[in-house]
Design an enzyme around this catalytic site. Structure first.
Site, PDB file in Angstrom:
ATOM      1  CG  ASP A  74      -1.625  -1.309   1.446  1.00  0.00           C
ATOM      2  OD1 ASP A  74      -2.017  -1.945   0.458  1.00  0.00           O
ATOM      3  OD2 ASP A  74      -1.769  -1.713   2.616  1.00  0.00           O
TER       4      ASP A  74
ATOM      5  CD  GLU B   8      -8.605  -3.442  -1.098  1.00  0.00           C
ATOM      6  OE1 GLU B   8      -9.317  -3.648  -0.104  1.00  0.00           O
ATOM      7  OE2 GLU B   8      -7.561  -4.081  -1.351  1.00  0.00           O
TER       8      GLU B   8
END
Length: 321
Positions: free
Chosen positions: A13, A192
């Site tokens: 991420d 997401e």
């Protein structure tokens, strides 16, 4: 400047930003127990830069476990890190119990001064939520995130809202996209990891879909820069993924990206994580080998982004190039 991918090992991420001539990097760590930040005057320097722990999860409480996807953002009164956390690793109703939180630092330099826990950023929907990002456009600051809605099947959708303060949204959340295409529902029904880039008269938002193994892929939605971003009808969605696993180059599950700019101040860069092998033992969530990668983003004649294929070797322009 030549870079090799993976760029930074075991950092999922990844979020890279550039401010006042310096690069800042934060990401999820495999232990999911802290928020870290590193800084460098050059992009390449981030790989070996000292990593500072901004905040550690407390031993108990609503934000004591599974610290995911931190992002660093500058606001008028200081720096903020948005992240998701849960009270435990316990799963309820098929999902973790994440909510979104913020850290704040009033210092001019985010690597200096004291970071404080600024509390929950309430989405207005009391359910699993994560992966918040923020951006400003034409005098309005927006908050964009992934969220489970109790009335919608699946794991998470993307929502947007204007911000009243850096830790409070204004008005009801607006649903922008939900998993609907075959490539968005592999393993899990997921939208997401949103990231925003404003270029060529459009507001682009990438996101990631499906399970976090080799099926993970990136999608794209966009709106005209002059339109009302809080009207879902103004957003368009690509029916196909824009960035996905490349078997030939052994890049698996690229996704959860961010954007930054090269040292020339012009070249847009795509930052993402991926694995360099396919066979994962156990649950992919606990596998540490999602590595941060970076490569140039191209543009077509219509001003649309061209992501291309994942690259193992990249050459980027330097300052003054």
């Amino acid at each position: 400047m030549k870079l090799s991918n993976p760029f930074i090992l075991q950092r999922a991420d990844p979020h890279v930003s550039r401010h006042a001539g310096r690069y800042y990097f934060t990401a999820s760590v495999p232990e999911y127990d802290r928020v870290v930040l590193r800084s460098s005057p050059t992009l390449a320097g981030l790989a070996a830069a000292e990593e500072k722990v901004l905040w550690r999860a407390p031993p108990e409480g609503p934000a004591s476990s599974l610290i995911w996807a931190p992002e660093l953002h500058r606001a008028d009164d200081g720096w903020y890190v948005y992240f998701a956390a849960a009270p435990s690793r316990e799963i309820k109703d098929g999902l973790f119990q994440h909510r979104m939180y913020a850290l704040r630092n009033p210092s001019a330099d985010p690597m200096q001064g004291a970071w404080e826990f600024a509390g929950q950023v309430d989405s207005g929907i009391d359910a699993f939520c994560l992966d918040a990002t923020s951006f400003s456009h034409r005098g309005v600051r927006y908050y964009l995130w992934a969220q489970k809605h109790p009335d919608i099947p699946g794991n998470s959708n993307l929502y947007i809202a204007a911000m009243e303060t850096p830790t409070r949204i204004k008005g009801p959340p607006v649903l922008l996209t939900r998993p609907e295409f075959d490539w968005e529902v592999q393993g899990f029904l997921v939208n997401e990891g949103p990231s925003v880039l404003i270029r060529h008269g459009k507001v682009f938002c990438t996101y990631s879909a499906s399970a976090t193994d080799e099926r993970y892929a990136m999608g794209l939605i966009w709106a005209d820069a002059d339109s009302d971003l809080l009207d879902a009808a103004n957003w368009h969605k690509s029916p196909r993924p824009v960035f996905a696993t490349d078997l030939e180059r052994e890049v698996y599950g690229p996704g959860h990206n961010s954007f930054t700019v090269a040292e020339d101040g012009i070249t847009d860069l795509l930052v993402y994580h991926a694995r360099n092998y396919r066979e994962i033992e156990g649950d992919p969530l606990w596998n540490p080998d999602r590595h941060a990668c970076v490569q140039p983003l191209q543009w077509d004649a219509d001003g649309m982004p061209v992501f291309g294929r994942p690259l193992r070797e990249v050459e980027l322009p330097e300052a003054g190039a």
